[in-house]
Design an enzyme around this catalytic site. Structure first.
Site, PDB file in Angstrom:
ATOM      1  N   ASP A 183      40.961  42.703  43.642  1.00 30.15           N
ATOM      2  CA  ASP A 183      41.806  41.624  43.148  1.00 30.15           C
ATOM      3  C   ASP A 183      43.270  41.901  43.539  1.00 30.15           C
ATOM      4  OD1 ASP A 183      41.399  39.140  41.156  1.00 30.15           O
ATOM      5  OD2 ASP A 183      43.296  40.090  40.640  1.00 30.15           O
ATOM      6  N   TYR A 319      51.440  35.698  40.108  1.00 30.36           N
ATOM      7  CA  TYR A 319      51.052  34.553  40.923  1.00 30.36           C
ATOM      8  C   TYR A 319      52.281  33.711  41.259  1.00 30.36           C
ATOM      9  CZ  TYR A 319      46.151  35.428  39.626  1.00 30.36           C
ATOM     10  OH  TYR A 319      44.917  35.991  39.442  1.00 30.36           O
ATOM     11  N   HIS A 374      32.958  40.982  41.402  1.00 32.79           N
ATOM     12  CA  HIS A 374      34.404  41.130  41.522  1.00 32.79           C
ATOM     13  C   HIS A 374      34.951  42.344  40.781  1.00 32.79           C
ATOM     14  CE1 HIS A 374      38.400  39.454  42.305  1.00 32.79           C
ATOM     15  NE2 HIS A 374      38.723  39.711  41.051  1.00 32.79           N
TER      16      HIS A 374
END
Length: 401
Positions: A183, A319, A374
């Site tokens: 990630d 982000y 993930h």
């Protein structure tokens, strides 16, 4: 009394006040539940029946003090790098010649992702492994996440974090070290190797940023590939297209309005839980429920590290900072010369393609597993540990040759 210098390493021990736990329990008891459409399942988001059961477990069965004690088994510290408060665990191996290794989590993860891998990595002899495969492990909390606390300045995107990790490792006396992550941890780990190749021994990733099919492949592009890579490219594109259409809403909110989102998630523990558990359901190698892939208590410990530190909004800022970055962070991604290993787990959304990976990275190890997703360190810790050991052993043997 003078304050310690900003670059000092300060001991840290996790000790959440009982009042904070009482407040959590009161909030859980007073949850205001929304309605839902009958028979909708997970199509509209987390189903109320599932979440009610998980909240009931969180309130009455989950033991934070046990989780706190487990985390406190790691020696932990804080320091200040580039103006940011950084929390990290530093677990030295009993093997004096162990390889330094920094493990980096992502979103919606935390240092809790690595609870089952630090022991085998630092002390392989105690876990049925070869002492030569030992690591001195550093597990930082990304600025804005968990025990690092909220960021107080703008600009903390992945490139800046990578530079901060390089400085952190220097302060700990590690001039040469390895990196591992998935990630955002993969973005940070790769950038560490790309920007600091003289210091990074090797980069181990369970996700390679940008190596998936981001656009629909043309017939000409597919014709240049072998049968297996052609099929993999089509699958990669289908996953990316489905995520872009149905699964990217959280990333858009994080990238545009993290502060507005923060009010809801910081005030409601059930809201924080739902925001995270949805991703554990969608991104793990599970058929129906996230607990099929990730231990329920470990999942809740991960959620607690967001809730107790009030970092729902500040963790989302990474982000925003990437989407609004300037300077080096916006430059076209330059190839990385650092030796790189990619561990591929079949349920990973960002399905890497070898022909793309070889254009941007020095891939020296490519391992495909038959299970896992993930959150590899939580889902399949044994597979991840084994691949990390094998990769750095491969690099050591090459150095000897």
């Amino acid at each position: 009394m003078t304050s310690p210098p900003a670059d000092s390493i300060r001991p840290f021990r996790l000790a959440i006040p009982q009042g904070d736990l009482d407040d959590l329990h009161e909030r859980l008891d007073r949850t205001r539940w929304p309605d839902e459409l009958p028979g909708a399942g997970w199509a509209y988001g987390v189903p109320a029946g599932y979440l009610r059961d998980l909240v009931r477990y969180w309130r009455h069965a989950y033991d934070w003090r046990a989780a706190e004690a487990r985390l406190n088994a790691w020696p932990q510290f804080t320091t200040t790098v580039d103006g940011a408060h950084i929390h990290f665990a530093h677990v030295r191996s009993p093997e004096p010649d162990a390889t330094p290794l920094v493990l980096t989590h992502g979103w919606p993860g935390s240092i809790a992702e690595f609870l089952d891998v630090v022991g085998p990595l630092t002390d392989p002899a105690a876990h049925g492994g070869d002492p030569a495969d030992a690591f001195h492990v550093v597990v930082p909390s990304i600025p804005g996440f968990g025990l690092s606390g909220p960021t107080t300045r703008t600009g903390w995107e992945a490139v800046r974090v990578a530079d901060a990790w390089a400085e952190l490792m220097r302060r700990l006396g590690y001039e040469r070290f390895g990196t591992q992550g998935g990630d955002w941890g993969a973005v940070i780990s790769r950038e560490l190797g790309r920007a600091h190749p003289d210091r990074v021994i090797g980069v181990h990733l369970n996700l390679l940023p940008g190596a998936q099919a981001l656009t629909e492949p043309t017939a000409g592009e597919l014709a240049e590939l072998g049968p297996e890579e052609r099929e993999r490219t089509l699958v990669s594109w289908r996953r990316w297209e489905a995520w872009s259409r149905e699964g990217a809403g959280y990333a858009m909110l994080h990238s545009t309005r993290p502060q507005t989102l923060a009010y809801a998630l910081t005030d409601s523990p059930v809201g924080q839980l739902a925001w995270i558990v949805e991703k554990f359901r969608e991104w793990t190698d599970s058929q129906e429920l996230p607990e099929e892939a990730v231990d329920r208590d470990q999942l809740l410990t991960n959620v607690m590290l967001y809730w107790l530190t009030g970092t729902a909004g500040s963790s989302a800022r990474i982000y925003y900072e990437r989407a609004h970055a300037t300077g080096r962070a916006t430059a076209p991604a330059e190839p990385s010369t650092a030796p790189t290993a990619l561990a591929l787990f079949p349920a990973e959304l960002h399905m890497a393609l070898r022909h793309k990976a070889d254009r941007t990275d020095n891939i020296v190890r490519w391992t495909e597993f038959d299970r896992g997703g993930h959150f590899a360190a939580m889902e399949e810790p044994d597979l991840l540990v084994g691949d990390v050991r094998a990769f750095f052993r491969q690099l050591r043997e090459k150095d000897v040759d």
